[in-house]
Design a protein around this motif. Structure first.
Motif, PDB file in Angstrom:
ATOM      1  N   UNK A   1       0.821  -1.211   0.000  1.00 40.82           N
ATOM      2  CA  UNK A   1       0.000   0.000   0.000  1.00 40.82           C
ATOM      3  C   UNK A   1       0.851   1.256   0.000  1.00 40.82           C
ATOM      4  N   UNK A   2       1.980   1.211   0.715  1.00 41.54           N
ATOM      5  CA  UNK A   2       2.853   2.380   0.735  1.00 41.54           C
ATOM      6  C   UNK A   2       3.456   2.629  -0.637  1.00 41.54           C
ATOM      7  N   UNK A   3       3.887   1.564  -1.306  1.00 41.51           N
ATOM      8  CA  UNK A   3       4.423   1.717  -2.656  1.00 41.51           C
ATOM      9  C   UNK A   3       3.362   2.235  -3.620  1.00 41.51           C
ATOM     10  N   UNK A   4       2.149   1.766  -3.450  1.00 41.81           N
ATOM     11  CA  UNK A   4       1.061   2.214  -4.315  1.00 41.81           C
ATOM     12  C   UNK A   4       0.794   3.698  -4.118  1.00 41.81           C
ATOM     13  N   UNK A   5       0.841   4.158  -2.860  1.00 42.20           N
ATOM     14  CA  UNK A   5       0.630   5.579  -2.589  1.00 42.20           C
ATOM     15  C   UNK A   5       1.758   6.426  -3.159  1.00 42.20           C
TER      16      UNK A   5
ATOM     17  N   UNK B   1       9.804   6.467 -12.478  1.00 40.79           N
ATOM     18  CA  UNK B   1       9.750   6.040 -11.076  1.00 40.79           C
ATOM     19  C   UNK B   1       8.372   5.480 -10.744  1.00 40.79           C
ATOM     20  N   UNK B   2       7.322   6.161 -11.199  1.00 39.46           N
ATOM     21  CA  UNK B   2       5.973   5.656 -10.960  1.00 39.46           C
ATOM     22  C   UNK B   2       5.746   4.295 -11.588  1.00 39.46           C
ATOM     23  N   UNK B   3       6.273   4.093 -12.806  1.00 38.39           N
ATOM     24  CA  UNK B   3       6.136   2.793 -13.451  1.00 38.39           C
ATOM     25  C   UNK B   3       6.867   1.694 -12.698  1.00 38.39           C
ATOM     26  N   UNK B   4       8.073   2.001 -12.226  1.00 40.52           N
ATOM     27  CA  UNK B   4       8.844   1.006 -11.461  1.00 40.52           C
ATOM     28  C   UNK B   4       8.120   0.653 -10.157  1.00 40.52           C
ATOM     29  N   UNK B   5       7.574   1.668  -9.497  1.00 40.85           N
ATOM     30  CA  UNK B   5       6.855   1.408  -8.253  1.00 40.85           C
ATOM     31  C   UNK B   5       5.592   0.583  -8.493  1.00 40.85           C
ATOM     32  N   UNK B   6       4.891   0.858  -9.583  1.00 35.72           N
ATOM     33  CA  UNK B   6       3.716   0.038  -9.909  1.00 35.72           C
ATOM     34  C   UNK B   6       4.119  -1.410 -10.171  1.00 35.72           C
TER      35      UNK B   6
END
Length: 231
Positions: free
Chosen positions: A14-18, A152-157
């Motif tokens: 959840x933290x990564x998603x946020x 960065x957003x793509x890697x986190x997703x």
């Protein structure tokens, strides 16, 4: 310690998603802002009127900046709704969008035939003669920042998708035992409430038998249910 591992994994996901959502929002806002910036100024003349200046905005230089910003915003909703391979595909698409957004900024910063490209970007009329092209390097920097945020957003997703898979597959023996205990005693209490009051005197002994059964890895309520069905 091991009993809280699945919960900890879900918290990390959840933290990564946020964080991914924040990065995508920031990336989309940055790319949109870059599309409104002046990327270059053309000094032109038609030999009949005074020299004039024409601005080339980011939306002229790189028409897909705004669509890419919208894709990043759509990826936030997709990240909350999708799971598994679908989410991985979205993550890869977001990272590719970041790379695509960076390409025109890199070409502007490293040089090249910017004069003709800038003239084509605003569809300069043939009667005008190009005298000078002044580029705005900060526009390229802003785009690179937005592109980096998109990657960065793509890697986190992608990490969210992988984390959800690991969290769903991981369940320690202690966690399974805790779940079995809660289920067993919940069903036991329900049966006690349905039985006559004289059965309450045997509750401590019954609970001890329940614990003994659980120590062996057996769900006694399941056995009781089978015997009831057999009757």
């Amino acid at each position: 310690m091991s009993e809280t591992a699945p919960t900890d994994d879900k918290t990390v996901v959840r933290r990564r998603q946020a964080v991914a959502a924040v990065a995508l929002i920031a990336g989309a806002a940055t790319l949109w802002a870059a599309s409104r910036m002046v990327w270059a100024t053309l000094t032109v003349t038609d030999d009949l009127s005074p020299v004039r200046a024409m601005d080339v905005h980011g939306s002229d230089w790189s028409p897909w900046l705004t669509p890419l910003a919208l894709v990043l915003l759509a990826a936030i909703a997709a990240g909350a709704a999708l799971r598994g391979w679908a989410l991985r595909l979205v993550a890869i698409l977001v990272a590719l969008c970041g790379v695509l957004a960076a390409s025109p900024a890199v070409s502007m910063l490293v040089g090249g035939d910017q004069d003709s490209y800038a003239a084509k970007a605003i569809d300069l009329a043939p009667q005008f003669r190009l005298l000078l092209v002044s580029t705005n390097g900060w526009a390229g920097v802003v785009v690179l920042v937005g592109a980096a945020l998109a990657v960065i957003g793509g890697v986190l997703l992608l990490r969210v998708a992988n984390g959800e898979r690991m969290s769903s597959k991981y369940e320690s023996p202690a966690a399974r035992r805790a779940e079995l205990e809660k289920k067993t005693f919940r069903e036991y209490r329900e049966r006690q409430q349905e039985q006559p009051s004289d059965a309450e005197s045997s509750a401590p002994e019954s609970e001890r038998l329940l614990w003994d059964a659980l120590d062996t890895g057996v769900d006694p309520t399941a056995e009781d249910q089978d015997s009831t069905d057999g009757k």
